[in-house]
Scaffold this motif. Structure first.
Motif, PDB file in Angstrom:
ATOM      1  N   PHE A   1       0.766  -1.236  -0.021  1.00  0.00           N
ATOM      2  CA  PHE A   1       0.097  -0.091   0.024  1.00  0.00           C
ATOM      3  C   PHE A   1       0.829   1.297   0.049  1.00  0.00           C
ATOM      4  O   PHE A   1       1.596   1.462  -0.943  1.00  0.00           O
ATOM      5  N   ASN A   2       1.041   1.952   1.052  1.00  0.00           N
ATOM      6  CA  ASN A   2       1.604   3.264   1.198  1.00  0.00           C
ATOM      7  C   ASN A   2       2.169   3.563   2.654  1.00  0.00           C
ATOM      8  O   ASN A   2       1.910   2.526   3.571  1.00  0.00           O
ATOM      9  N   LYS A   3       2.915   4.478   2.839  1.00  0.00           N
ATOM     10  CA  LYS A   3       3.702   4.640   4.224  1.00  0.00           C
ATOM     11  C   LYS A   3       2.664   4.631   5.321  1.00  0.00           C
ATOM     12  O   LYS A   3       2.597   4.395   6.605  1.00  0.00           O
ATOM     13  N   LYS A   4       1.292   5.595   5.089  1.00  0.00           N
ATOM     14  CA  LYS A   4       0.476   5.795   5.900  1.00  0.00           C
ATOM     15  C   LYS A   4      -0.519   4.359   6.403  1.00  0.00           C
ATOM     16  O   LYS A   4      -0.568   4.257   7.792  1.00  0.00           O
ATOM     17  N   THR A   5      -0.664   3.716   5.536  1.00  0.00           N
ATOM     18  CA  THR A   5      -1.260   2.120   5.872  1.00  0.00           C
ATOM     19  C   THR A   5      -0.348   1.635   6.486  1.00  0.00           C
ATOM     20  O   THR A   5      -0.693   0.546   7.485  1.00  0.00           O
ATOM     21  N   ALA A   6       0.982   1.416   6.165  1.00  0.00           N
ATOM     22  CA  ALA A   6       1.828   0.627   6.890  1.00  0.00           C
ATOM     23  C   ALA A   6       2.189   0.969   8.228  1.00  0.00           C
ATOM     24  O   ALA A   6       2.247   0.093   9.193  1.00  0.00           O
ATOM     25  N   LEU A   7       2.145   2.325   8.802  1.00  0.00           N
ATOM     26  CA  LEU A   7       2.323   2.946  10.125  1.00  0.00           C
ATOM     27  C   LEU A   7       0.919   2.358  10.676  1.00  0.00           C
ATOM     28  O   LEU A   7       1.044   2.102  11.882  1.00  0.00           O
ATOM     29  N   ALA A   8      -0.215   2.426  10.062  1.00  0.00           N
ATOM     30  CA  ALA A   8      -1.360   1.929  10.990  1.00  0.00           C
ATOM     31  C   ALA A   8      -1.344   0.516  11.255  1.00  0.00           C
ATOM     32  O   ALA A   8      -1.721   0.238  12.109  1.00  0.00           O
ATOM     33  N   SER A   9      -0.869  -0.191  10.067  1.00  0.00           N
ATOM     34  CA  SER A   9      -1.001  -1.547  10.207  1.00  0.00           C
ATOM     35  C   SER A   9      -0.011  -1.946  11.482  1.00  0.00           C
ATOM     36  O   SER A   9      -0.120  -2.896  12.143  1.00  0.00           O
ATOM     37  N   SER A  10       1.014  -1.462  11.260  1.00  0.00           N
ATOM     38  CA  SER A  10       2.133  -1.976  12.444  1.00  0.00           C
ATOM     39  C   SER A  10       1.708  -1.265  13.839  1.00  0.00           C
ATOM     40  O   SER A  10       2.126  -2.012  14.659  1.00  0.00           O
ATOM     41  N   LEU A  11       1.037  -0.353  14.017  1.00  0.00           N
ATOM     42  CA  LEU A  11       0.661   0.271  15.150  1.00  0.00           C
ATOM     43  C   LEU A  11      -0.343  -0.500  15.706  1.00  0.00           C
ATOM     44  O   LEU A  11      -0.595  -0.813  16.968  1.00  0.00           O
ATOM     45  N   LEU A  12      -1.373  -0.843  14.711  1.00  0.00           N
ATOM     46  CA  LEU A  12      -2.610  -1.958  15.437  1.00  0.00           C
ATOM     47  C   LEU A  12      -1.979  -3.124  15.885  1.00  0.00           C
ATOM     48  O   LEU A  12      -2.427  -3.692  16.739  1.00  0.00           O
ATOM     49  N   MET A  13      -0.819  -3.739  15.196  1.00  0.00           N
ATOM     50  CA  MET A  13      -0.327  -5.034  15.665  1.00  0.00           C
ATOM     51  C   MET A  13       0.619  -4.852  16.946  1.00  0.00           C
ATOM     52  O   MET A  13       0.686  -5.765  17.522  1.00  0.00           O
ATOM     53  N   SER A  14       1.019  -3.668  17.037  1.00  0.00           N
ATOM     54  CA  SER A  14       2.073  -3.405  18.256  1.00  0.00           C
ATOM     55  C   SER A  14       1.273  -3.282  19.549  1.00  0.00           C
ATOM     56  O   SER A  14       1.462  -3.642  20.680  1.00  0.00           O
ATOM     57  N   VAL A  15      -0.149  -2.794  19.543  1.00  0.00           N
ATOM     58  CA  VAL A  15      -1.127  -2.656  20.636  1.00  0.00           C
ATOM     59  C   VAL A  15      -1.961  -3.590  20.701  1.00  0.00           C
ATOM     60  O   VAL A  15      -2.889  -3.777  21.607  1.00  0.00           O
ATOM     61  N   SER A  16      -1.883  -4.673  19.758  1.00  0.00           N
ATOM     62  CA  SER A  16      -2.797  -5.953  19.903  1.00  0.00           C
ATOM     63  C   SER A  16      -2.741  -6.562  21.324  1.00  0.00           C
ATOM     64  O   SER A  16      -1.482  -6.962  21.401  1.00  0.00           O
ATOM     65  N   GLY A  17      -3.685  -6.916  21.848  1.00  0.00           N
ATOM     66  CA  GLY A  17      -3.494  -7.726  23.016  1.00  0.00           C
ATOM     67  C   GLY A  17      -3.056  -9.002  22.918  1.00  0.00           C
ATOM     68  O   GLY A  17      -2.072  -9.555  23.708  1.00  0.00           O
ATOM     69  N   ILE A  18      -3.390  -9.886  21.806  1.00  0.00           N
ATOM     70  CA  ILE A  18      -2.992 -11.090  21.458  1.00  0.00           C
ATOM     71  C   ILE A  18      -1.603 -11.112  21.248  1.00  0.00           C
ATOM     72  O   ILE A  18      -0.926 -12.210  21.486  1.00  0.00           O
ATOM     73  N   HIS A  19      -1.283 -10.065  20.215  1.00  0.00           N
ATOM     74  CA  HIS A  19       0.239  -9.970  19.902  1.00  0.00           C
ATOM     75  C   HIS A  19       1.186  -9.639  21.166  1.00  0.00           C
ATOM     76  O   HIS A  19       2.196 -10.283  21.158  1.00  0.00           O
ATOM     77  N   ILE A  20       0.787  -8.871  21.999  1.00  0.00           N
ATOM     78  CA  ILE A  20       1.537  -8.690  23.329  1.00  0.00           C
ATOM     79  C   ILE A  20       1.747  -9.830  24.210  1.00  0.00           C
ATOM     80  O   ILE A  20       2.811 -10.224  24.449  1.00  0.00           O
ATOM     81  N   PHE A  21       0.546 -10.376  24.291  1.00  0.00           N
ATOM     82  CA  PHE A  21       0.574 -11.670  25.118  1.00  0.00           C
ATOM     83  C   PHE A  21       1.302 -12.821  24.557  1.00  0.00           C
ATOM     84  O   PHE A  21       2.175 -13.439  25.233  1.00  0.00           O
ATOM     85  N   LEU A  22       1.378 -13.098  23.363  1.00  0.00           N
ATOM     86  CA  LEU A  22       2.065 -14.144  22.608  1.00  0.00           C
ATOM     87  C   LEU A  22       3.765 -13.750  22.486  1.00  0.00           C
ATOM     88  O   LEU A  22       4.260 -14.473  22.109  1.00  0.00           O
ATOM     89  N   GLY A  23       3.828 -12.431  22.418  1.00  0.00           N
ATOM     90  CA  GLY A  23       5.301 -12.060  22.392  1.00  0.00           C
ATOM     91  C   GLY A  23       5.900 -12.162  23.820  1.00  0.00           C
ATOM     92  O   GLY A  23       7.011 -12.224  23.793  1.00  0.00           O
TER      93      GLY A  23
END
Length: 92
Positions: free
Chosen positions: A33-55
């Motif tokens: 996509f573009n840089k704005k979408t990349a920033l939003a997707s990585s931000l959503l992944m970094s604050v995801s509760g399941i991703h934090i728990f599994l990390g």
């Protein structure tokens, strides 16, 4: 003995792969996509509760997430970007 047998070292590998999967998600979304979408997707992944728990778990779930994002990134490079090219397709 390079690493001690403590909880910090045991969980650190999951944390490393979890952070690497966030960075790789950013690069993949920027390719597609573009840089704005990349920033939003990585931000959503970094604050995801399941991703934090599994990390923070001392299991291979964050490695599985990293390898899934990596395989999709390589698939995107092979199939969409270099469909008719015979170059090396591993360029992250």
């Amino acid at each position: 003995n390079i690493f001690e047998n403590t909880e910090i070292y045991t969980r650190s590998f999951s944390l490393i792969f979890s952070i690497a999967s966030i960075a790789l998600t950013y690069k993949l979304a920027q390719k597609i996509f573009n840089k704005k979408t990349a920033l939003a997707s990585s931000l959503l992944m970094s604050v995801s509760g399941i991703h934090i728990f599994l990390g923070t778990e001392a299991r291979t779930y964050s490695l599985l997430c990293f390898l899934s994002v990596l395989s999709f990134s390589l698939f995107f490079d092979i199939y969409y970007k270099q469909k008719n090219s015979k170059q090396n397709c591993i360029s992250l």
